[in-house]
Design a protein around this motif. Sequence first.
Motif, PDB file in Angstrom:
ATOM      1  N   GLY A   1       0.805  -1.210   0.000  1.00  0.00           N
ATOM      2  CA  GLY A   1       0.000   0.000   0.000  1.00  0.00           C
ATOM      3  C   GLY A   1       0.836   1.258   0.000  1.00  0.00           C
ATOM      4  O   GLY A   1       0.533   2.225  -0.717  1.00  0.00           O
TER       5      GLY A   1
ATOM      6  N   LEU B   1       2.432   1.837  -3.445  1.00  0.00           N
ATOM      7  CA  LEU B   1       1.467   2.392  -4.394  1.00  0.00           C
ATOM      8  C   LEU B   1       1.188   3.862  -4.088  1.00  0.00           C
ATOM      9  O   LEU B   1       1.075   4.687  -5.009  1.00  0.00           O
ATOM     10  CB  LEU B   1       0.173   1.583  -4.343  1.00  0.00           C
ATOM     11  CG  LEU B   1      -0.942   2.055  -5.291  1.00  0.00           C
ATOM     12  CD1 LEU B   1      -0.482   2.033  -6.744  1.00  0.00           C
ATOM     13  CD2 LEU B   1      -2.194   1.195  -5.103  1.00  0.00           C
ATOM     14  N   TYR B   2       1.078   4.179  -2.811  1.00  0.00           N
ATOM     15  CA  TYR B   2       0.821   5.574  -2.394  1.00  0.00           C
ATOM     16  C   TYR B   2       1.925   6.498  -2.894  1.00  0.00           C
ATOM     17  O   TYR B   2       1.655   7.539  -3.512  1.00  0.00           O
ATOM     18  CB  TYR B   2       0.708   5.617  -0.872  1.00  0.00           C
ATOM     19  CG  TYR B   2       0.670   6.996  -0.261  1.00  0.00           C
ATOM     20  CD1 TYR B   2      -0.432   7.827  -0.429  1.00  0.00           C
ATOM     21  CD2 TYR B   2       1.734   7.452   0.519  1.00  0.00           C
ATOM     22  CE1 TYR B   2      -0.474   9.083   0.157  1.00  0.00           C
ATOM     23  CE2 TYR B   2       1.699   8.703   1.108  1.00  0.00           C
ATOM     24  CZ  TYR B   2       0.600   9.516   0.919  1.00  0.00           C
ATOM     25  OH  TYR B   2       0.566  10.760   1.498  1.00  0.00           O
TER      26      TYR B   2
ATOM     27  N   ARG C   1       1.925   6.579  -6.844  1.00  0.00           N
ATOM     28  CA  ARG C   1       0.746   7.232  -7.419  1.00  0.00           C
ATOM     29  C   ARG C   1       0.753   8.737  -7.191  1.00  0.00           C
ATOM     30  O   ARG C   1       0.273   9.516  -8.038  1.00  0.00           O
ATOM     31  CB  ARG C   1      -0.504   6.598  -6.814  1.00  0.00           C
ATOM     32  CG  ARG C   1      -1.818   7.153  -7.299  1.00  0.00           C
ATOM     33  CD  ARG C   1      -2.973   6.457  -6.582  1.00  0.00           C
ATOM     34  NE  ARG C   1      -3.226   5.110  -7.100  1.00  0.00           N
ATOM     35  CZ  ARG C   1      -4.144   4.284  -6.584  1.00  0.00           C
ATOM     36  NH1 ARG C   1      -4.862   4.659  -5.517  1.00  0.00           N
ATOM     37  NH2 ARG C   1      -4.337   3.091  -7.110  1.00  0.00           N
TER      38      ARG C   1
ATOM     39  N   ASP D   1      -6.759   9.693  -0.063  1.00  0.00           N
ATOM     40  CA  ASP D   1      -5.842   9.150  -1.069  1.00  0.00           C
ATOM     41  C   ASP D   1      -4.931   8.089  -0.465  1.00  0.00           C
ATOM     42  O   ASP D   1      -4.611   7.083  -1.108  1.00  0.00           O
ATOM     43  CB  ASP D   1      -4.997  10.283  -1.680  1.00  0.00           C
ATOM     44  CG  ASP D   1      -5.823  11.254  -2.498  1.00  0.00           C
ATOM     45  OD1 ASP D   1      -6.659  10.799  -3.296  1.00  0.00           O
ATOM     46  OD2 ASP D   1      -5.632  12.473  -2.322  1.00  0.00           O
TER      47      ASP D   1
ATOM     48  N   LYS E   1      -7.057   5.010   0.014  1.00  0.00           N
ATOM     49  CA  LYS E   1      -7.372   4.404  -1.287  1.00  0.00           C
ATOM     50  C   LYS E   1      -6.198   3.578  -1.796  1.00  0.00           C
ATOM     51  O   LYS E   1      -6.393   2.487  -2.364  1.00  0.00           O
ATOM     52  CB  LYS E   1      -7.716   5.500  -2.295  1.00  0.00           C
ATOM     53  CG  LYS E   1      -8.264   4.991  -3.628  1.00  0.00           C
ATOM     54  CD  LYS E   1      -9.633   4.369  -3.437  1.00  0.00           C
ATOM     55  CE  LYS E   1     -10.366   4.140  -4.759  1.00  0.00           C
ATOM     56  NZ  LYS E   1      -9.687   3.215  -5.671  1.00  0.00           N
ATOM     57  N   ALA E   2      -4.975   4.054  -1.597  1.00  0.00           N
ATOM     58  CA  ALA E   2      -3.807   3.278  -2.015  1.00  0.00           C
ATOM     59  C   ALA E   2      -3.722   1.971  -1.239  1.00  0.00           C
ATOM     60  O   ALA E   2      -3.405   0.912  -1.804  1.00  0.00           O
ATOM     61  CB  ALA E   2      -2.536   4.107  -1.830  1.00  0.00           C
TER      62      ALA E   2
ATOM     63  N   GLU F   1      -6.270   0.363   0.078  1.00  0.00           N
ATOM     64  CA  GLU F   1      -7.357  -0.474  -0.412  1.00  0.00           C
ATOM     65  C   GLU F   1      -6.998  -1.123  -1.750  1.00  0.00           C
ATOM     66  O   GLU F   1      -7.150  -2.343  -1.936  1.00  0.00           O
ATOM     67  CB  GLU F   1      -8.630   0.363  -0.577  1.00  0.00           C
ATOM     68  CG  GLU F   1      -9.272   0.811   0.721  1.00  0.00           C
ATOM     69  CD  GLU F   1     -10.504   1.663   0.486  1.00  0.00           C
ATOM     70  OE1 GLU F   1     -11.459   1.538   1.274  1.00  0.00           O
ATOM     71  OE2 GLU F   1     -10.512   2.465  -0.480  1.00  0.00           O
ATOM     72  N   ASP F   2      -6.547  -0.306  -2.688  1.00  0.00           N
ATOM     73  CA  ASP F   2      -6.296  -0.803  -4.043  1.00  0.00           C
ATOM     74  C   ASP F   2      -5.156  -1.810  -4.076  1.00  0.00           C
ATOM     75  O   ASP F   2      -5.191  -2.770  -4.859  1.00  0.00           O
ATOM     76  CB  ASP F   2      -5.977   0.368  -4.975  1.00  0.00           C
ATOM     77  CG  ASP F   2      -7.193   1.254  -5.236  1.00  0.00           C
ATOM     78  OD1 ASP F   2      -8.313   0.859  -4.830  1.00  0.00           O
ATOM     79  OD2 ASP F   2      -7.024   2.337  -5.816  1.00  0.00           O
ATOM     80  N   ALA F   3      -4.148  -1.599  -3.252  1.00  0.00           N
ATOM     81  CA  ALA F   3      -3.005  -2.511  -3.245  1.00  0.00           C
ATOM     82  C   ALA F   3      -3.344  -3.857  -2.624  1.00  0.00           C
ATOM     83  O   ALA F   3      -2.674  -4.857  -2.905  1.00  0.00           O
ATOM     84  CB  ALA F   3      -1.829  -1.875  -2.504  1.00  0.00           C
TER      85      ALA F   3
ATOM     86  N   GLY G   1      -6.862  -5.008  -2.171  1.00  0.00           N
ATOM     87  CA  GLY G   1      -8.184  -5.509  -2.485  1.00  0.00           C
ATOM     88  C   GLY G   1      -9.111  -5.556  -1.294  1.00  0.00           C
ATOM     89  O   GLY G   1      -9.873  -6.521  -1.107  1.00  0.00           O
TER      90      GLY G   1
ATOM     91  N   ASP H   1     -11.749  -3.187   1.582  1.00  0.00           N
ATOM     92  CA  ASP H   1     -12.627  -2.032   1.736  1.00  0.00           C
ATOM     93  C   ASP H   1     -12.415  -1.444   3.125  1.00  0.00           C
ATOM     94  O   ASP H   1     -12.714  -2.093   4.136  1.00  0.00           O
ATOM     95  CB  ASP H   1     -14.088  -2.460   1.550  1.00  0.00           C
ATOM     96  CG  ASP H   1     -15.059  -1.276   1.617  1.00  0.00           C
ATOM     97  OD1 ASP H   1     -14.622  -0.154   1.926  1.00  0.00           O
ATOM     98  OD2 ASP H   1     -16.260  -1.490   1.362  1.00  0.00           O
TER      99      ASP H   1
END
Length: 885
Positions: free
Chosen positions: A409, A412-413, A416, A426, A429-430, A432-434, A436, A438
């Motif tokens: 995470g 990615l943060y 990004r 933000d 979100k990084a 979460e996205d890294a 999968g 919520d």
Amino acid sequence: MRTEQPKMIYLKDYQAPEYLIDETHLTFELFEDHSLVHAQLVMRRNPARGAGLPPLVLDGQQLELLSVKLADAELGTADYQVTDSHLTLHPTREHFTVDTSVKIHPETNTALEGLYKSGGMYCTQCEAEGFRKITYYLDRPDVMSVFTTTVIAEQHRYPVLLSNGNPVGSGPQDDGRHWATWEDPFMKPAYLFALVAGDLWCVEDAFTTMTERSVALRIYVEPENIDKCQHAMNSLKKSMRWDEEVYGREYDLDIFMIVAVNDFNMGAMENKGLNIFNSSAVLARAETATDAAHQRVEAIVAHEYFHNWSGNRVTCRDWFQLSLKEGFTVFRDSVFSADMNSATVKRIQDVAYLRTHQFAEDAGPMAHAVRPDSFIEISNFYTLTVYEKGSEVVRMIHTLLGGDGFRKGSDLYFERHDGQAVTCDDFIKAMEDANGVDLTQFKRWYSQAGTPRLAVSESYDAAAQTYSLTFRQSCPQTPDKVEKLPFVIPVELGLLDRNGAPLALRLAGEATAGETSRVLSVTEAEQTFTFVDVAEQPLPSLLRGFSAPVKLSFPYSRDQLMFLMQHDSDGFNRWDAGQQLSVQVLQELITQHQQGAPLVLDQRLVSALRTVLADDTLDQAMVAEMLSLPSEAYLTEISEVADVEAIHSAREFARKQLAEHLFDALWQRYQANRELSKKTAYVAEAEHFARRGLQNIALSYLMLSGKPDVLAATLEQFETCDNMTERLTALAVLVNSPFEAEKATALASFAEHFKDNPLVMDQWFSVQAGSVLPGGLARVKALMQHPAFNIKNPNKVRALIGAFAGQNLINFHAADGSGYRFLADLVIELNALNPQIASRQLAPLTRWRKYDDARQALMKTELERIRASGELSSDVFEVVSKSLA
């Protein structure tokens, strides 16, 4: 008196800037009675704000405008508008330049914001909104620019001229002055700007990065401090290597600089490539700095260095997002410190501080969410909630995702958002996205203030061999919100059998048993977890490692707490069981005092600590922590109504009883460790910290006996030790003792020896300000007349006034209100000199609701007197008005 209330600023009102600044070119001409700042801003309309050319409103305070150009055209006074806080221009094209020249007075700047003088050195502090006191600018964190800075000053007085980035040129002028130019190739907001000019010496080293780049490392100090820099340099190199290994973050400039400054409102500042430090946060040598100071230097050096990525390369969009950089970076520096020293002891120290101080903040009038919804003065929100609770929020994400998931995470943060000003959303979100996942419900930690309560009950079914734990979470109302929605609370736990062995844990519905320690996510107001195949009634070990910043309650008996102290495999929970046992015992003593009954100490506490002292397998730092009783401040925080006299009397009685019953064991430990200290040269490493820590807490207990042998040992340690840790402890023990002649001699000797060292004299002030013996206020007032005290220096104020009001509760809360009147007088005086420091000294008065009716009335009277005292700064006005609301 203030007739107009300062403006409240709301997160919901955020709008992107109308204009952007691509390049900032600054020239500083420094003179003894003024300074000139020439700025050229290369600007453009922000395409995100749409068409049209609205007025350009630049921030500026305490500036004398000499000239202004727009698009190379000189403007007359009819072409622009100037107020005390803004310069308004009217662009006629989308791309243009703004040139201004202003006169400022750093030599009279006592607020220590913007450009000011500390002794003979020019320096800056621009976070949060200090840059607007240097020149007209869009002084907000989401306006990022590349900077080129030229500094011109008298060469003899100011041979060293520094700014952000890399040096690109320097040289002499014909008039005895010289110049230096610096370029920072990385976009940054104005709050990260820095400038230093002075007669400084430098300790230099180098660091080779993971891609084999060589980075020059320099620590600049005034000449007399050149021998106190090596520990900070070692800490810096450790930090750089750790950030590469743990986060994959490499330093990006050719040079990294630290400057030590005596007059500074905060601990340190992460300005890009040029960190400016309070001298107390960088100077450390065995003879002049304690072990705690060495550890603090290591942690703060790491913190500011880590900001290069978590704060500088990726910064915050607006000041409501302050914890985006500070909470994340505090988490990073706490894990670094844990890796460098004892992880368990570091966690104990962090949690003890959080529970005592941040929990009190959460329960007071200044309570706010980690990401607040509004503020009047942003300087008031550099708080324990933003920093320490913000760190705990990040730690919970790490707990929920695991180390590998958190690293994915963070990678990615940074990837990004490199070069951007972003939000807490933000960051989430990084993560979460890294991974999968919520984290929508988890984000309530950012928006809801207050400390959640987590009440736990148990149920065991012997026939079914099931064991259930029911968790009920709630959160008290805070000034911003009454109703709170359930948080996501990660609870790490284990179950112990009757012999103290850990049980393998299997929840109902799971196929096989798993680890003996696991994390449960409590997400509902009430939630039950049932474990199966539990052959006997277990004892739960809850909230291991303090896995969430909550107030946990479980009906442990004192015998169960003693059992956990002896058997729990989680070091933090062993300590915490001891703290809970101590709290129960002390609260019983408090009740006895209030009822006028004889004080009787529960011998189970004596027995438990005797066992701890006898356990040679325990880390000595852990033994020292377990011997430390909960502080009066913590006992106050957990009280519905704090009885100052009863808390003090109960705790002092317990200390004396423990000293009497454990004297032989304490004396043995003290002598063994002191003998080793005599034979061993000082080393700033964890094992040595632990040995001295146990030695010194043993001495503090032993002196309560008043025995001649202990007095002799204390004097021997004071007079012959080779380090400040042992010397200052011996001095503190003497200062709090009845041995008046020895105390006076030691204080005079210490002051004479260290009179030329401001940081050591700060410790001398604090030791006396913290003495709980009667007459505390009179001692503090007398010390304010000492030549080493200066009310304009924040370190002095914190060392003397802060130590008295924040730590010496029995004297500060004198029943006649004299302590309150004294602090109010000081705040009124400081309001005109340094509003930031004034507002921070107010904290003890803001918690007036915690005390009895008589003290409440006295404290409110002083707050009202401050409010009516005249024109208040926005810093002080906000704290006082919220405290009285």
